[in-house]
Design an enzyme around this catalytic site. Structure first.
Site, PDB file in Angstrom:
ATOM      1  CG  HIS A 177      -1.692  -1.041   1.635  1.00  0.00           C
ATOM      2  ND1 HIS A 177      -1.212  -2.178   2.234  1.00  0.00           N
ATOM      3  CD2 HIS A 177      -3.038  -1.205   1.523  1.00  0.00           C
ATOM      4  CE1 HIS A 177      -2.215  -3.002   2.456  1.00  0.00           C
ATOM      5  NE2 HIS A 177      -3.332  -2.447   2.038  1.00  0.00           N
TER       6      HIS A 177
ATOM      7  CG  ASP B 187       1.936  -0.916   3.320  1.00  0.00           C
ATOM      8  OD1 ASP B 187       1.243  -0.553   4.284  1.00  0.00           O
ATOM      9  OD2 ASP B 187       1.536  -1.685   2.423  1.00  0.00           O
TER      10      ASP B 187
HETATM   11  C1  XLS Z   1      -7.287  -6.419   4.664  1.00  0.00           C
HETATM   12  C2  XLS Z   1      -6.896  -6.648   3.284  1.00  0.00           C
HETATM   13  C3  XLS Z   1      -5.854  -5.684   2.730  1.00  0.00           C
HETATM   14  C4  XLS Z   1      -5.759  -5.783   1.239  1.00  0.00           C
HETATM   15  C5  XLS Z   1      -5.059  -4.655   0.592  1.00  0.00           C
HETATM   16  O1  XLS Z   1      -7.998  -7.228   5.279  1.00  0.00           O
HETATM   17  O2  XLS Z   1      -6.475  -7.967   3.178  1.00  0.00           O
HETATM   18  O3  XLS Z   1      -4.634  -5.866   3.349  1.00  0.00           O
HETATM   19  O4  XLS Z   1      -5.145  -6.969   0.834  1.00  0.00           O
HETATM   20  O5  XLS Z   1      -5.544  -3.430   0.987  1.00  0.00           O
END
Ligand code: XLS
Ligand code: CA
Ligand code: CA
Length: 437
Positions: A99, A102
């Site tokens: 993301h 991150d």
């Molecule tokens: C959260 C999600 C997230 C997605 C990407 O539960 O898994 O991490 O994979 O935003």
């Protein structure tokens, strides 16, 4: 500086190895069917769980020892990139995912956030070039900041909609710059808490407008990656619009988006929705929208999203059956959206998590390949539906019947009862799992 100096490159040592820092089943260049394991499995490391998160939970503080995060802010972000690429190289994975927040911290303004991103993206690009490691997908975090508490594209506030659009615009530019193979939308806050104050129709219409604009912009800048929606029924929102694959599919069809999107299926989200992982993969496959996989495992004794590294061979086998029947994942991959437990605090535990996950899918692939080669379930299924290959069944398929004709048939036929032999099939499946090495 090396962050994992005690760990060398993880090697395949085979099933009898006692070395915990070695693969027992994942042999990247071994050919299964017509592809190497590496080509079929396309493993990716998730940046957030592996490098950014620190072990906090709703009741407790950080527990993780993560030397690259010590400095905070942009200094931590820079160190994290170095740690990440050292980790990818040593683990031998070819892909990663992130993301926006991150990889780089948000600044005080959107402009400053972009500047932070640009610095980190430039370094990531250098390291990608130097190592050959690729970006499976990136995404924009539209759920963590308080501005998104009432949704992003489905917020009642148009200013928030615009802010979310700006973040996705930047995300797509980054995807283009780093040649991401996919771009993910996960609508953690795209849902509702109560219908007392929700205009669901308006929110769904807005979500579709948002996706259409994202597609237009991708086209404009020449980003050719696959767009993916990641369904999840709840958490953090009480009800999320992309509840499961079927509801995402209905949404995509209703809004003319179905030719432009596929789904990113997460195992733990499937079970939260009351489905098995293989159900979601199967549903997506038969509708031609199986795009990518967030490979993790939930704890069925808990009702929330625990994001564990997968270790259940039964499940990975059934998942790999679906993936093989789909002809692979195309541009997608198996992304470990998984985190080590809060008490697995050392950096080396990140290796153990990924090794068990990769080995579980590699073994699942081997078992699934054998099952398919022997047509174990296929033959059984064929037999189970054989009443449709001739007689009245064939007439139904060929559109040669109507209710009158069927009534006549029903009046003159005794239905034959047959056993489905589920226990026998379970036994055979166990045997295949046990006999595969
Ligand atoms: C959260 C999600 C997230 C997605 C990407 O539960 O898994 O991490 O994979 O935003
Ligand atoms: Ca996920
Ligand atoms: Ca999850």
């Amino acid at each position: 500086m090396a962050y994992f100096s005690q760990v060398g490159n993880i090697q395949f040592e085979g099933k009898d190895s006692k070395n915990p820092l070695a693969f027992k089943y994942y042999d990247p260049n071994a050919v299964i069917g017509d592809k190497t394991m590496k080509e079929t499995l396309r493993f990716a490391v998730a940046y957030w769980h592996t490098f950014t998160m620190n072990g906090t939970d709703p009741f407790g503080d950080a527990t993780m020892i993560r030397p690259w995060n010590d400095r905070g802010g942009m200094e931590a972000a820079k160190a994290r990139v170095e740690a990440a690429f050292e980790f990818f190289n040593k683990l031998g994975v070819e892909y990663f995912t992130f993301h926006d927040i991150d990889i780089a911290p948000e600044g005080d303004t959107l402009r400053e956030t972009y500047k932070n991103l640009d610095v980190i993206v430039a370094r990531i690009k250098e390291l990608m070039k130097a190592t050959g490691i690729k970006l499976l997908w990136n995404t924009s975090n539209l759920f963590a900041h308080p501005r998104f508490m009432r949704g992003a594209a489905t917020s009642p506030d148009a200013d928030v909609f615009a802010y979310a659009a700006a973040k996705v615009k930047k995300g797509l530019e980054i995807a283009k710059e780093l040649e991401a193979e996919n771009f993910v939308f996960w609508g953690g806050r795209e849902g509702y808490e109560s219908l007392l104050f929700t205009d669901m129709k308006r929110e769904l219409d807005n979500l579709a407008r948002f996706y259409h604009m994202a597609l237009d912009y991708a086209k404009e800048i020449g980003f050719e990656g696959q767009f993916l929606i990641e369904p999840k029924p709840k958490e953090p929102m009480k009800h999320q619009y992309d509840y499961d694959v079927a509801s995402a599919y209905a949404f995509l069809q209703e809004y003319g988006l179905v030719d432009h999107f596929k789904v990113n299926i997460e195992a733990n989200h499937a079970t939260l929705a009351g489905h098995t992982f293989e159900h979601e993969l199967h549903y997506a496959r038969i509708h031609g929208i199986l795009g990518s996989v967030d490979a993790n495992q939930g704890d069925l004794l808990l009702g929330w999203d625990t994001d564990e590294f997968p270790y259940d061979i039964y499940t990975t086998t059934l998942a790999m059956m679906e993936i093989l029947k789909n002809g692979g994942l195309g541009k997608g991959g198996l992304n470990f959206d998984a985190k080590v437990r809060r008490t697995s605090i050392e950096p080396v535990d990140l290796f153990f998590g990924h090794i068990v996950g990769m080995d579980s899918f590699a073994l699942g692939l081997k078992v699934a390949h054998r099952l398919l080669e022997d047509r174990v379930l296929e033959s059984f299924i064929e037999e189970r539906y054989k009443s449709y290959s001739d007689g009245i069944g064939r007439e139904i398929l060929e559109g040669k019947t109507d209710f009158r004709r069927l009534e006549e048939h029903a009046m003159n036929t005794d239905i034959q009862y047959r056993s489905d032999r589920l226990e026998m099939l379970r036994g055979i499946l166990n045997q295949y799992i046990k006999e595969t090495e």
